[in-house]
Design an enzyme around this catalytic site. Structure first.
Site, PDB file in Angstrom:
ATOM      1  N   ASP A  80      -0.457 -14.078 -14.039  1.00 23.23           N
ATOM      2  CA  ASP A  80      -1.074 -14.880 -12.986  1.00 23.23           C
ATOM      3  C   ASP A  80      -2.568 -15.074 -13.191  1.00 23.23           C
ATOM      4  O   ASP A  80      -3.192 -14.397 -14.014  1.00 23.23           O
ATOM      5  CB  ASP A  80      -0.801 -14.248 -11.613  1.00 23.23           C
ATOM      6  N   ASN A 149       3.011  -4.488  -0.653  1.00 22.62           N
ATOM      7  CA  ASN A 149       4.012  -5.241   0.119  1.00 22.62           C
ATOM      8  C   ASN A 149       5.202  -5.638  -0.764  1.00 22.62           C
ATOM      9  O   ASN A 149       6.032  -6.436  -0.363  1.00 22.62           O
ATOM     10  CB  ASN A 149       3.376  -6.480   0.761  1.00 22.62           C
ATOM     11  N   HIS A 151       4.990  -7.169  -3.705  1.00 26.51           N
ATOM     12  CA  HIS A 151       4.827  -8.356  -4.554  1.00 26.51           C
ATOM     13  C   HIS A 151       4.782  -7.971  -6.024  1.00 26.51           C
ATOM     14  O   HIS A 151       4.351  -6.872  -6.380  1.00 26.51           O
ATOM     15  CB  HIS A 151       3.610  -9.200  -4.135  1.00 26.51           C
ATOM     16  N   GLU A 156       4.686 -13.264  -3.340  1.00 25.25           N
ATOM     17  CA  GLU A 156       4.542 -12.534  -2.082  1.00 25.25           C
ATOM     18  C   GLU A 156       5.881 -12.457  -1.344  1.00 25.25           C
ATOM     19  O   GLU A 156       6.808 -13.218  -1.665  1.00 25.25           O
ATOM     20  CB  GLU A 156       3.522 -13.265  -1.205  1.00 25.25           C
TER      21      GLU A 156
END
Ligand code: F6R
Length: 249
Positions: A80, A149, A151, A156
């Site tokens: 990313d 979380n 990800h 996400e």
């Protein structure tokens, strides 16, 4: 019966290694990556940024400096990049990779791929990235970290499992977590280009590293909980060749 079978199939390709320290986790991960490179010098690596892989990269650099590793034919694809940051920006993932790995090994710069955060044509950039991965023969070994979380990359909670490389809007949770690296929270980009869950699942092997007690809960949920887009990493249970290395301390 379905439930038992389901649980049996899930996780069949999963190996989990717990370590007592960040250094041990890093060394174990670097062992796996270096074995891959030694056996297949033209290997295609998927790479991650974040604080977790820094020790792994440092270990690889050490072995390179000792003459035990040769990166000259290795091809890399990063997961990313922030949208709107150029590679010269100190918080860009390109800058991170140059600093913590690429500038310290003999990789051919032409073999490095990171999404271009400054692109003016997002669709073309993403499609070109997917094509480049395919042209390289796919990713042989994908290194991943995991967000609190769940990800992976910048996928996400709630992300579709069907996506290849695409533009995402970051959650408040991730912006907060990343703000520590910027002078002000307002400077953290709100969008990013990321390989999608489908791109990640296409990798032939996956190596997930997680450091410290802060990651244990989400790791448990991802590896033993329901497979749901609300915990993006949970899809990894279905990957046929997943190794997880987690430092408990
Ligand atoms: C970054 C990436 C992210 C990180 C995750 C964990 O390329 O893919 O998914 O792996 O945010 O970050 P750290 O390692 O800083 O806890």
């Amino acid at each position: 019966m379905t439930f038992i079978l389901d649980n049996f199939i899930r996780g069949m390709g999963m190996k989990i290694i717990f370590t007592d320290s960040y250094d041990q986790m890093s060394r174990r991960a670097a062992n796996i990556i270096s074995a891959q490179i030694i056996l297949h010098p033209q290997t295609v690596l998927g790479l991650a940024t974040g604080t977790t892989p820094i020790g792994t990269y440092q270990q690889l650099i050490n072995w390179y400096e000792k003459g035990d590793l040769d990166f000259s034919q290795v091809i890399t694809f990063n997961l990313d990049e922030y949208y709107g940051l150029s590679g010269e920006h100190p918080q860009s993932y390109r800058y991170f990779m140059d600093t913590y790995l690429f500038n310290q090994i003999n990789i051919n710069k032409k073999n490095i791929h990171i999404p271009n955060g400054m692109t003016s044509d997002i669709d073309a950039e993403c499609a070109g990235y997917d094509q480049a991965i395919e042209d390289a023969g796919g990713i042989d070994l994908q290194l991943l970290g995991i967000g609190r979380n769940g990800h992976i990359g910048f996928n996400e909670p709630g992300s579709s499992y069907e996506k290849l490389t695409h533009l995402v809007t970051l959650t408040e949770n991730t912006i907060q977590a990343n703000a520590r690296l910027f002078a002000k929270k307002e400077e953290v980009p709100t969008k990013a280009l990321t390989m999608g869950m489908k791109s990640i699942m296409h990798a032939k092997r996956i190596l997930l590293i997680a450091n410290g007690p802060a990651k244990i809960q989400i790791l448990n949920q991802a590896l033993y909980g329901s497979i749901t887009p609300e915990v993006p990493a949970s899809i990894l249970q279905l990957h046929p060749d997943l190794t997880v290395i987690a430092s408990q301390k």
